[in-house]
Design an enzyme around this catalytic site. Sequence first.
Site, mmCIF file in Angstrom:
data_model
loop_
_atom_site.group_PDB
_atom_site.id
_atom_site.type_symbol
_atom_site.label_atom_id
_atom_site.label_comp_id
_atom_site.label_asym_id
_atom_site.label_seq_id
_atom_site.Cartn_x
_atom_site.Cartn_y
_atom_site.Cartn_z
ATOM 1 N N ASN A 11 0.801 -1.219 0.000
ATOM 2 C CA ASN A 11 0.000 0.000 0.000
ATOM 3 C C ASN A 11 0.845 1.285 0.000
ATOM 4 O OD1 ASN A 11 -2.198 1.602 0.007
ATOM 5 N ND2 ASN A 11 -2.998 0.945 2.007
ATOM 6 N N ARG A 42 -13.086 -6.399 15.624
ATOM 7 C CA ARG A 42 -12.165 -5.334 16.026
ATOM 8 C C ARG A 42 -12.983 -4.057 16.183
ATOM 9 N NH1 ARG A 42 -7.426 -2.406 12.424
ATOM 10 N NH2 ARG A 42 -9.101 -0.962 11.869
ATOM 11 N N ASP A 101 -6.697 -2.173 17.678
ATOM 12 C CA ASP A 101 -5.429 -1.896 17.003
ATOM 13 C C ASP A 101 -4.884 -0.549 17.473
ATOM 14 O OD1 ASP A 101 -4.461 -2.036 13.448
ATOM 15 O OD2 ASP A 101 -3.312 -1.612 15.276
ATOM 16 N N TYR A 123 -7.369 6.788 14.052
ATOM 17 C CA TYR A 123 -7.072 5.651 13.178
ATOM 18 C C TYR A 123 -8.250 4.683 13.151
ATOM 19 C CZ TYR A 123 -6.092 1.129 11.625
ATOM 20 O OH TYR A 123 -6.237 -0.048 10.963
ATOM 21 N N HIS A 126 -2.531 -10.446 9.004
ATOM 22 C CA HIS A 126 -3.070 -9.190 8.464
ATOM 23 C C HIS A 126 -3.990 -9.529 7.288
ATOM 24 C CE1 HIS A 126 -1.823 -5.072 6.517
ATOM 25 N NE2 HIS A 126 -2.950 -4.956 7.179
ATOM 26 N N GLU A 142 -7.604 -11.870 9.964
ATOM 27 C CA GLU A 142 -8.307 -10.588 9.758
ATOM 28 C C GLU A 142 -9.070 -10.667 8.448
ATOM 29 O OE1 GLU A 142 -5.693 -7.231 9.665
ATOM 30 O OE2 GLU A 142 -7.299 -5.797 9.314
ATOM 31 N N ARG A 163 1.384 -11.352 13.184
ATOM 32 C CA ARG A 163 0.487 -10.932 12.107
ATOM 33 C C ARG A 163 1.143 -10.882 10.735
ATOM 34 N NH1 ARG A 163 -3.896 -8.836 12.112
ATOM 35 N NH2 ARG A 163 -3.612 -6.827 11.123
ATOM 36 N N GLU A 214 2.243 -6.831 11.197
ATOM 37 C CA GLU A 214 1.759 -6.623 9.818
ATOM 38 C C GLU A 214 2.766 -5.855 8.980
ATOM 39 O OE1 GLU A 214 -1.902 -4.535 10.761
ATOM 40 O OE2 GLU A 214 -1.107 -2.771 9.761
ATOM 41 N N HIS A 224 -2.122 0.632 16.467
ATOM 42 C CA HIS A 224 -1.508 1.155 15.230
ATOM 43 C C HIS A 224 -0.231 1.949 15.487
ATOM 44 C CE1 HIS A 224 -1.773 2.159 10.909
ATOM 45 N NE2 HIS A 224 -2.533 1.087 10.906
ATOM 46 N N GLU A 231 -3.312 -4.859 19.380
ATOM 47 C CA GLU A 231 -2.409 -4.961 18.224
ATOM 48 C C GLU A 231 -1.538 -3.722 18.086
ATOM 49 O OE1 GLU A 231 -4.645 -5.421 14.653
ATOM 50 O OE2 GLU A 231 -3.036 -4.659 13.418
ATOM 51 N N HIS A 291 -14.151 -5.656 11.041
ATOM 52 C CA HIS A 291 -13.742 -4.313 11.471
ATOM 53 C C HIS A 291 -14.977 -3.463 11.755
ATOM 54 C CE1 HIS A 291 -9.354 -3.627 10.050
ATOM 55 N NE2 HIS A 291 -9.514 -4.873 10.424
ATOM 56 N N TRP A 308 1.981 6.989 12.177
ATOM 57 C CA TRP A 308 0.563 6.939 11.779
ATOM 58 C C TRP A 308 -0.010 5.572 12.065
ATOM 59 C CZ3 TRP A 308 -1.840 3.776 8.080
ATOM 60 C CH2 TRP A 308 -3.209 4.035 7.965
ATOM 61 N N ASP A 328 -6.117 -3.702 1.578
ATOM 62 C CA ASP A 328 -4.987 -3.416 0.692
ATOM 63 C C ASP A 328 -4.145 -4.659 0.455
ATOM 64 O OD1 ASP A 328 -4.645 -2.108 3.515
ATOM 65 O OD2 ASP A 328 -2.640 -2.826 2.990
HETATM 66 C C1 CS2 Z 1 -4.473 -2.086 9.833
HETATM 67 C C2 CS2 Z 1 -4.320 -1.915 8.364
HETATM 68 O O1 CS2 Z 1 -5.849 -3.902 9.312
HETATM 69 C C3 CS2 Z 1 -5.060 -3.444 10.134
HETATM 70 O O2 CS2 Z 1 -4.739 -3.996 11.194
HETATM 71 O O3 CS2 Z 1 -3.300 -1.902 10.557
HETATM 72 O O4 CS2 Z 1 -5.548 -1.500 7.873
HETATM 73 C C4 CS2 Z 1 -3.267 -0.936 7.914
HETATM 74 O O5 CS2 Z 1 -3.577 0.356 8.410
HETATM 75 C C5 CS2 Z 1 -3.235 -0.919 6.400
HETATM 76 O O6 CS2 Z 1 -3.016 -2.230 5.955
HETATM 77 C C6 CS2 Z 1 -2.141 -0.010 5.892
HETATM 78 O O7 CS2 Z 1 -2.130 -0.061 4.485
HETATM 79 MG MG MG Z 2 -3.116 -3.196 12.158
#
Ligand code: CS2
Ligand code: MG
Length: 419
Positions: free
Chosen positions: A54, A164, A227, A176, A329, A356, A300, A279, A229, A253, A139, A419, A333
């Site tokens: 991504n 999640r 998450d 996020y 993961h 996921e 992950r 991930e 993140h 996560e 999600h 991020w 994407d």
């Molecule tokens: C996220 C992802 O799914 C997840 O756990 O961390 O959506 C992540 O933000 C994206 O794969 C980034 O491209």
């Molecule tokens: Mg994640």
Amino acid sequence: MAIEDNSQVRTEGSVRDREIVAARVIVTCPGRNFVTLKIETRSGVYGLGDATLNGRELAVASYLQDHVIPNLIGRDAGRIEDTWQFFYRGAYWRRGPVTMTAIAAVDVALWDILSKIAGLPLYQMLGGRSRDGVLVYGHANGKDVEETVQEVGRYIEKGYKAVRAQSGVPGIKKAYGVSNLKNAYEPAESELPLETVWNTTKYLNTVPQLFEKLRATHGPDIELLHDGHHRMTPIEAARLARDLEPYRLFWLEDATPADNQQSFELIRRHSITPLAVGEVFNSIWDCKQLIEKQLIDYIRTTIVHAGGITHVRRLADFAALHQVRTGFHGATDLSPVCMGAALHFDTWVPNFGIQEYMQHCQETNDVFPHDYTFREGRLYCGQTPGHGVDIDEKLAAKYPYSPKQLPIARLEDGSMWDW
Ligand code: CS2
Ligand code: MG
């Protein structure tokens, strides 16, 4: 009477059939950008591998086009391990997300080809079923705690056993994981990175309220995940992990960036909340310490970004030695090709944890027809030989690449953050 040995003739024949005669990179954007590698053999059997990274899609497409494909033509598609070693050791410049995503695409395409030649679903080539369905998590997100709690309820009604939950945070404009479109959260939404502002204190004040409300509303049985993140420092992550203990999460996560794997020792010292990470990893070396010191509970790292089935199988076996389970993961994407390969892997791997599952949009599913299905909180891979995912190249050509990058985050004082 000696048994006539025509194995040599048979082997020669099959090797000739398995010779790689063509390979091409397909870049398409049905709802979002995907990069796919298609490898064709002399017999006409072809295999597909996901090569999507991504925000850096064209870097992988070029790596494949310019540095991998010229070395593929003429190789025996059956020599999967040797091909992996060739592209890993032969690159000289070791590892990294672009290299390992390119290697992954080759690896998954070759496993797809070999399975098709054998006439077997890919999980059978790995050692057969360890389970029927693969437990997945969806999600749920909302602009605030109330909306997120309702959204989790909708996932429960759809049959999910694990969800999640990510909610908006008062005082933070773009927290996020919150999608105002109410569909799968696609963060890469602009050609140049969107600047977002982050405030951990406001976040730490909100998340425990979210999970207190989730447990009070939906009871003790639904598996809840969250998450972080990469946003917290180790001690902040330790605080959150401890504050969430009463709500028994399935996992927290990416609680803190894992460049320094030792950071997780600090979180572990303060909390029994299960931890998941990986991930953004692309090889076993990114998580060796985390696994052997049991600093995490789920890994992950997924097939598309960590060198494919050949490498992730080694990583999963290493994790099994330390009672760490997989939790791949599976965001939108990662293409359906990755999801298909991951489901076959999840169906085989003994130390499976959870998968996921962010549902792709209809355009994506039209370009990537597949045989996996969702039923009562689980995904089921099909019996089609290979990983069960194809690509409609004519339709793919109708969706040209659309340059997008992931957002960045800064603190309120302007400092660059994760991020
Ligand atoms: C996220 C992802 O799914 C997840 O756990 O961390 O959506 C992540 O933000 C994206 O794969 C980034 O491209
Ligand atoms: Mg994640």
